[in-house]
Motif scaffolding. Sequence first.
Motif, PDB file in Angstrom:
ATOM      1  N   ILE A 177      34.394   4.561  41.715  1.00  0.00           N
ATOM      2  CA  ILE A 177      35.011   3.263  41.454  1.00  0.00           C
ATOM      3  C   ILE A 177      34.211   2.203  42.194  1.00  0.00           C
ATOM      4  CG2 ILE A 177      37.073   1.838  41.838  1.00  0.00           C
ATOM      5  CD1 ILE A 177      38.683   4.478  41.742  1.00  0.00           C
ATOM      6  N   GLY A 178      33.789   1.179  41.475  1.00  0.00           N
ATOM      7  CA  GLY A 178      33.032   0.101  42.091  1.00  0.00           C
ATOM      8  C   GLY A 178      33.363  -1.221  41.454  1.00  0.00           C
ATOM      9  N   THR A 179      32.530  -2.232  41.734  1.00  0.00           N
ATOM     10  CA  THR A 179      32.726  -3.556  41.138  1.00  0.00           C
ATOM     11  C   THR A 179      31.732  -3.827  40.024  1.00  0.00           C
ATOM     12  OG1 THR A 179      31.183  -4.648  42.640  1.00  0.00           O
ATOM     13  CG2 THR A 179      33.475  -4.439  43.384  1.00  0.00           C
ATOM     14  N   GLY A 180      30.858  -2.866  39.721  1.00  0.00           N
ATOM     15  CA  GLY A 180      29.775  -3.093  38.771  1.00  0.00           C
ATOM     16  C   GLY A 180      30.247  -3.262  37.343  1.00  0.00           C
ATOM     17  N   PRO A 181      29.332  -3.621  36.449  1.00  0.00           N
ATOM     18  CA  PRO A 181      29.701  -3.914  35.057  1.00  0.00           C
ATOM     19  C   PRO A 181      30.125  -2.699  34.248  1.00  0.00           C
ATOM     20  CG  PRO A 181      27.322  -4.009  35.335  1.00  0.00           C
ATOM     21  CD  PRO A 181      27.903  -3.871  36.709  1.00  0.00           C
ATOM     22  N   PHE A 182      29.840  -1.497  34.757  1.00  0.00           N
ATOM     23  CA  PHE A 182      30.143  -0.294  33.978  1.00  0.00           C
ATOM     24  C   PHE A 182      30.840   0.761  34.829  1.00  0.00           C
ATOM     25  CE2 PHE A 182      26.560  -2.292  31.837  1.00  0.00           C
ATOM     26  CZ  PHE A 182      26.986  -2.302  30.517  1.00  0.00           C
ATOM     27  N   VAL A 183      31.547   1.658  34.146  1.00  0.00           N
ATOM     28  CA  VAL A 183      32.181   2.817  34.771  1.00  0.00           C
ATOM     29  C   VAL A 183      31.688   4.066  34.055  1.00  0.00           C
ATOM     30  CG1 VAL A 183      34.232   1.557  35.488  1.00  0.00           C
ATOM     31  CG2 VAL A 183      34.210   2.681  33.260  1.00  0.00           C
ATOM     32  N   VAL A 184      31.668   5.178  34.754  1.00  0.00           N
ATOM     33  CA  VAL A 184      31.209   6.431  34.161  1.00  0.00           C
ATOM     34  C   VAL A 184      32.267   6.947  33.187  1.00  0.00           C
ATOM     35  CG1 VAL A 184      30.598   8.827  34.620  1.00  0.00           C
ATOM     36  CG2 VAL A 184      29.804   7.021  36.165  1.00  0.00           C
ATOM     37  N   GLU A 229      27.990  -2.667  43.551  1.00  0.00           N
ATOM     38  CA  GLU A 229      27.221  -3.892  43.769  1.00  0.00           C
ATOM     39  C   GLU A 229      27.309  -4.322  45.234  1.00  0.00           C
ATOM     40  OE1 GLU A 229      27.603  -6.318  39.620  1.00  0.00           O
ATOM     41  OE2 GLU A 229      29.387  -6.274  40.895  1.00  0.00           O
ATOM     42  N   PRO A 230      26.236  -4.942  45.757  1.00  0.00           N
ATOM     43  CA  PRO A 230      26.230  -5.405  47.151  1.00  0.00           C
ATOM     44  C   PRO A 230      26.783  -6.824  47.276  1.00  0.00           C
ATOM     45  CG  PRO A 230      24.047  -5.608  46.219  1.00  0.00           C
ATOM     46  CD  PRO A 230      24.914  -5.024  45.132  1.00  0.00           C
ATOM     47  N   LEU A 231      26.913  -7.277  48.508  1.00  0.00           N
ATOM     48  CA  LEU A 231      27.403  -8.631  48.771  1.00  0.00           C
ATOM     49  C   LEU A 231      26.430  -9.685  48.270  1.00  0.00           C
ATOM     50  CD1 LEU A 231      28.737  -8.121  52.417  1.00  0.00           C
ATOM     51  CD2 LEU A 231      30.099  -8.243  50.308  1.00  0.00           C
ATOM     52  N   VAL A 232      25.125  -9.423  48.433  1.00  0.00           N
ATOM     53  CA  VAL A 232      24.087 -10.311  47.923  1.00  0.00           C
ATOM     54  C   VAL A 232      23.133  -9.485  47.072  1.00  0.00           C
ATOM     55  CG1 VAL A 232      24.242 -11.910  49.864  1.00  0.00           C
ATOM     56  CG2 VAL A 232      22.610 -10.006  49.963  1.00  0.00           C
ATOM     57  N   SER A 233      22.428 -10.152  46.179  1.00  0.00           N
ATOM     58  CA  SER A 233      21.478  -9.445  45.319  1.00  0.00           C
ATOM     59  C   SER A 233      20.234 -10.319  45.172  1.00  0.00           C
ATOM     60  CB  SER A 233      22.126  -9.142  43.964  1.00  0.00           C
ATOM     61  OG  SER A 233      21.289  -8.311  43.185  1.00  0.00           O
ATOM     62  N   PHE A 234      19.425 -10.052  44.162  1.00  0.00           N
ATOM     63  CA  PHE A 234      18.263 -10.887  43.885  1.00  0.00           C
ATOM     64  C   PHE A 234      18.165 -11.079  42.383  1.00  0.00           C
ATOM     65  CE2 PHE A 234      17.025  -6.479  44.606  1.00  0.00           C
ATOM     66  CZ  PHE A 234      16.437  -6.142  43.399  1.00  0.00           C
ATOM     67  N   ASP A 235      17.562 -12.191  41.984  1.00  0.00           N
ATOM     68  CA  ASP A 235      17.461 -12.503  40.568  1.00  0.00           C
ATOM     69  C   ASP A 235      16.139 -12.012  40.001  1.00  0.00           C
ATOM     70  OD1 ASP A 235      15.538 -14.361  41.379  1.00  0.00           O
ATOM     71  OD2 ASP A 235      16.901 -16.078  41.216  1.00  0.00           O
ATOM     72  N   SER A 236      15.875 -12.368  38.751  1.00  0.00           N
ATOM     73  CA  SER A 236      14.672 -11.869  38.086  1.00  0.00           C
ATOM     74  C   SER A 236      13.392 -12.440  38.677  1.00  0.00           C
ATOM     75  CB  SER A 236      14.731 -12.174  36.582  1.00  0.00           C
ATOM     76  OG  SER A 236      14.889 -13.568  36.361  1.00  0.00           O
ATOM     77  N   ASP A 237      13.512 -13.496  39.490  1.00  0.00           N
ATOM     78  CA  ASP A 237      12.353 -14.046  40.195  1.00  0.00           C
ATOM     79  C   ASP A 237      12.218 -13.485  41.604  1.00  0.00           C
ATOM     80  OD1 ASP A 237      11.583 -15.749  38.076  1.00  0.00           O
ATOM     81  OD2 ASP A 237      13.113 -17.198  38.673  1.00  0.00           O
ATOM     82  N   SER A 246      22.016   0.458  47.802  1.00  0.00           N
ATOM     83  CA  SER A 246      22.634   1.384  48.745  1.00  0.00           C
ATOM     84  C   SER A 246      23.702   0.714  49.604  1.00  0.00           C
ATOM     85  CB  SER A 246      21.567   2.005  49.657  1.00  0.00           C
ATOM     86  OG  SER A 246      20.869   1.003  50.372  1.00  0.00           O
ATOM     87  N   ASN A 247      23.801  -0.614  49.522  1.00  0.00           N
ATOM     88  CA  ASN A 247      24.833  -1.341  50.258  1.00  0.00           C
ATOM     89  C   ASN A 247      25.949  -1.820  49.331  1.00  0.00           C
ATOM     90  OD1 ASN A 247      23.703  -1.251  52.961  1.00  0.00           O
ATOM     91  ND2 ASN A 247      22.080  -2.551  52.135  1.00  0.00           N
ATOM     92  N   GLY A 248      26.145  -1.113  48.234  1.00  0.00           N
ATOM     93  CA  GLY A 248      27.235  -1.437  47.325  1.00  0.00           C
ATOM     94  C   GLY A 248      28.593  -1.230  47.984  1.00  0.00           C
ATOM     95  N   ILE A 249      29.601  -1.892  47.425  1.00  0.00           N
ATOM     96  CA  ILE A 249      30.951  -1.873  47.995  1.00  0.00           C
ATOM     97  C   ILE A 249      31.864  -0.970  47.158  1.00  0.00           C
ATOM     98  CG2 ILE A 249      32.912  -3.296  48.713  1.00  0.00           C
ATOM     99  CD1 ILE A 249      30.186  -3.771  50.216  1.00  0.00           C
ATOM    100  N   PHE A 250      32.662  -0.159  47.858  1.00  0.00           N
ATOM    101  CA  PHE A 250      33.606   0.751  47.199  1.00  0.00           C
ATOM    102  C   PHE A 250      34.912   0.764  47.991  1.00  0.00           C
ATOM    103  CE2 PHE A 250      30.391   2.973  49.675  1.00  0.00           C
ATOM    104  CZ  PHE A 250      31.131   3.713  50.594  1.00  0.00           C
TER     105      PHE A 250
END
Length: 557
Positions: A229-236, A110-118, A208-212
């Motif tokens: 390894i990341g901060t996202g909601p899932f792992v492989v 996941e990146p430092l900032v993202s965008f919502d559904s709007d 592409s700017n996710g943090i690891f």
Amino acid sequence: MTPALRLRTPGATEPGATEPGAIQLRAAQHAPRPSRRAGRRTATAALALSAALLLSACAGGSSSGAGSGDAGDPVSGGTLEFGRVASVTDLDLNQQITANNAFAIDKIFEPLVSFDSDGEIVPWLAEYAESADGLTYTFTLRDGLAFSDGTEVSPADVVFSLERHIEVGGPLPLEAPIEAITESGERDVVITLSERYTPFLSELASFSNGIFPQDFGGASEEEFFEDPIGTGPFVVETWDPNGDLAFAKNEHYWQEGKPYVDSLVYKLVADDTQLQQQLAAGQLDAIDDVPAANAAQVESGDGTVLSQTSGWSTEQVFFNTQREQFADEHVRRAVALALDREGITQATTFGTAEVANALLPPTITDSANETVRPLDFDLDAAREELAKSPYPDGFSVTLLLASGDSQRAQIAQIVQESLAQIDVDVEIEQIDIAAFRERFFAYDFDFMLNSGQSDAPDPNGFITFQADPDGFSKSYWTHYSNERVTELMRQGRTTPEGEERTEIYQEIQQTLADEVPYIPLFFPANLKATRDDVHGFTVLPNGSVRFEDAWLAGGAE
């Protein structure tokens, strides 16, 4: 859609094209060549009639996009199986661009900032503050933020991740004029720019700017991206690059209580027709792509729910301007004038898409779709343009397509019959998705059907990917170059939002409409579907799904 724009290949686009899709790369079939004088209007009208009949027979609206919507409090547990037509082949976030990989990568990193559904930029891993002069951005990491292995995320991890991206470059590089990325205290990272860069936050929001972890957590790069390894909601959990990918929930995810499901499985299914059949049979919980022709059927189906949302993609015809015929602007204009974009949209999208006059979708800032002067359908004008070229009596070319997309098959046939009216003989070549990517990456095509897909609401991403001759894709593999457009692109990046910036992108879009390195056809909706026991199915404008919000009515049962 070099900025945050992607290839969308089916399931990948594919991203693109999309893939974006996007640049989404989709498909068609070999079709018999019509008579060179075959009636294009007749073919288009017949397809439009069949579309109208199907819609009237399958009366059913479409949801605004959250799957089956709200159904009480979320329930935890269970496995959600998501059907896609392309497998995940690589998880290196700095090296990938197609949606088959990108929309798996964004579940892990996941990146430092993202965008919502709007499409609004929102803080994600960090809160941020911008200096008055627009040159300094301070990001403060969320308190207690951890990677999926339980280790704390530090400013050093952020610095390492972003500097690695700058070093690698890749298809979606950080183009901002970054002067320095520094740690400040226990939770802050300061990014200093050498000059104002208006699309900076939009660019930073890319997957592409996710943090690891710093130094890949002690692993080699190759080892790390095989088991990231990341901060996202899932792992492989398990991964077959030629088949399925199974995710397990990240027990250390920063959003409390999420993800709701215990596991998420990306199931590889051969084509979009099989996707729909398996969803209807209850073999899949959700699918990544619903053909527009089947949208009403899915909506009215027993136990299935259609998700239809506005997106950031544009379906297009792309010319390889290195080919002698399409190097000539008169030829490209003739092709554009010979195509009835309204008829194509009506016949192939079944009311789910908007005709494209300009390159940028209306959902992206500074779209000129309402003001640009496009080359509208006019066969006499098309013949006049062709007469000004070295090919007044026509020529033969091949239209390249990837397999697996019934809509693009229809579009290809309409293009073939339309161009026959101006004595341009089109052969439709269909090849598998992997070969398709190789071909257009190598500029080995005459012209192709594809789509551009942005990952951010700022126009810079889309425009740069499709019109920068020095960028990763060389103007989306068209090799189009215009010095004035290049100059305006640079101005757009440093001009603050407002009337002056709008005028810059209006001029760019008009020039692209006049010189036609590609023909925008329509702006497709994001069409996905779920079973009716799936809730919280949140689709983003770039076509990705926030699966951390999804839950199953039965939970772990």
